[in-house]
Design an enzyme around this catalytic site. Structure first.
Site, PDB file in Angstrom:
ATOM      1  NE  ARG A  33      -6.479 -17.004 -30.713  1.00 47.30           N
ATOM      2  CZ  ARG A  33      -7.102 -16.536 -29.634  1.00 47.30           C
ATOM      3  NH1 ARG A  33      -7.169 -17.268 -28.532  1.00 47.30           N
ATOM      4  NH2 ARG A  33      -7.661 -15.353 -29.646  1.00 47.30           N
ATOM      5  N   GLY A  55     -13.745 -11.465 -29.597  1.00 39.88           N
ATOM      6  CA  GLY A  55     -14.340 -12.469 -28.734  1.00 39.88           C
ATOM      7  C   GLY A  55     -15.643 -12.035 -28.120  1.00 39.88           C
ATOM      8  CD  GLN A 105      -8.469 -22.717 -30.165  1.00 43.91           C
ATOM      9  OE1 GLN A 105      -9.011 -22.985 -29.092  1.00 43.91           O
ATOM     10  NE2 GLN A 105      -7.839 -21.574 -30.391  1.00 43.91           N
ATOM     11  CE1 TYR A 131      -5.680 -24.128 -21.195  1.00 39.45           C
ATOM     12  CE2 TYR A 131      -5.971 -22.651 -23.067  1.00 39.45           C
ATOM     13  CZ  TYR A 131      -6.328 -23.065 -21.795  1.00 39.45           C
ATOM     14  OH  TYR A 131      -7.323 -22.416 -21.119  1.00 39.45           O
TER      15      TYR A 131
END
Length: 357
Positions: free
Chosen positions: A226, A310, A98, A179
């Site tokens: 994502r 996760g 990622q 982000y």
């Protein structure tokens, strides 16, 4: 749940099942961004899932946000990730790295060059961050110039090439969780007046350019993204236009033929249904906090092609085997999520180890 264990074609790969290890920051890299010594073991232990998506990995010095996160742009980084990719492949798994540019979610004490974080606009997120000196407020970032935005696109493409050189099967672009890419989406973080600000078309331009550049560099079938529509953490507010922004974005990304779209769902079911219709490729769905009894529901209903988990994968290296056996899961220990040694990183027991005791 049985459909979860069927193989599935994603991009250029046939995955052994429809379960995905979601990207999880673990903050155990060396200070230069080279993955830590235990990382290959950590990922290899979890290679039973169809696809591993690695922890967020910065594509440049400017891209680092947190302390001791890995990078993928130097020779040392490539050598470190090569060990991880080899270990995962030896167990029959697949791994996408990622690519995560933290943007304004950064602190000068955490980056190699100790410069101010960069962002669409000079607006602080209004939160703190852990540094080597303890918790500190995140300072106001420096707004990227238009030329620097173009360079950041090139940085992503370069990092993608380096990821493939390291043996990764592909890359997932981190366009979620407040982000850099999502900062461009949100009017609360993006007040630009150039071609990257203002209209929906302008605010998604950076994301589309990054995806296009990476697809051109390594192939669309090794490129994924994502998204987390509706995320409101750390000062992100996508406004009333948010749902329409994602409908437009996903329709445009769909034209690129990417390997998959990974959605971190925030609860807007009508929007999710629309995105499912707009996206003709493979869709990975992650519902944070999903209870064990609902594992497999989205694949069974057709809402998703794969499901990402996760903390359950973090705490259970044999996650797939435990699901198949309907066995009890290890509980994750939050105190070991970030930083540290092998404790609560590579020492979670498998079911066979528990039974042997």
């Amino acid at each position: 749940m049985s459909k979860l264990f069927d193989s599935v074609r994603v991009g250029r790969y046939t995955l052994q099942n429809r379960l995905v290890m979601a990207p999880m920051t673990r903050s155990r890299a060396q200070f230069d961004g080279t993955p830590g010594a235990l990382a290959a073991r950590y990922y290899a232990q979890r290679a039973g899932v169809g696809l591993i998506v690695s922890e967020g990995t910065q594509p440049s010095d400017d891209g680092q946000g947190y302390l001791t996160t890995p990078g993928i742009y130097t020779d040392a980084h490539v050598a470190g990730w090569q060990k991880i990719a080899d270990a995962v492949h030896a167990r029959g798994g697949h791994i996408f790295i990622q690519l995560m540019h933290a943007g304004r979610m950064s602190h000068p004490d955490n980056t190699p060059h100790h410069r101010m974080g960069v962002a669409p606009s000079a607006i602080a997120p209004g939160t703190g961050m852990f540094t080597a000196k303890g918790m500190q407020d995140i300072p106001v970032p420096r707004a990227l110039t238009t030329e620097e935005v173009h360079q950041t696109v090139a940085d992503f493409a370069f990092a993608a090439r380096r990821a493939v050189e390291a043996g990764a099967d592909g890359v997932e672009i981190h366009g979620a969780n407040a982000y850099l890419i999502q900062q461009f989406f949100a009017p609360s973080a993006n007040t630009r007046t150039d071609e990257y600000g203002g209209s929906i078309e302008n605010r998604v331009r950076f994301a589309i350019e990054v995806a296009t550049a990476i697809a051109d560099e390594i192939g669309a079938d090794r490129t994924a993204i994502r998204l987390s529509p509706g995320t409101t953490m750390w000062g992100i507010d996508e406004g009333e236009e948010g749902p329409q922004l994602y409908r437009h974005l996903v329709a445009e990304l769909d034209k690129l033929g990417l390997a998959y779209l990974h959605v971190m769902h925030q609860g807007n079911e009508p929007l999710l249904a629309d995105l499912r219709k707009l996206w003709r490729g493979k869709l990975i769905l992650n519902r944070p906090g999903r209870p064990r009894e609902q594992v497999g529901a989205d694949v069974a209903s057709g809402m998703a092609d794969l499901e990402a988990y996760g903390s359950m994968v973090l705490a259970n290296p044999d996650f797939v085997e435990r699901l198949k056996a309907n066995a009890v899961m290890n509980e994750p220990h939050r105190e070991g999520f970030f930083g540290g040694t092998e404790k609560f990183y590579t020492d979670y027991p498998t079911l066979s180890e528990v039974q042997a005791v």
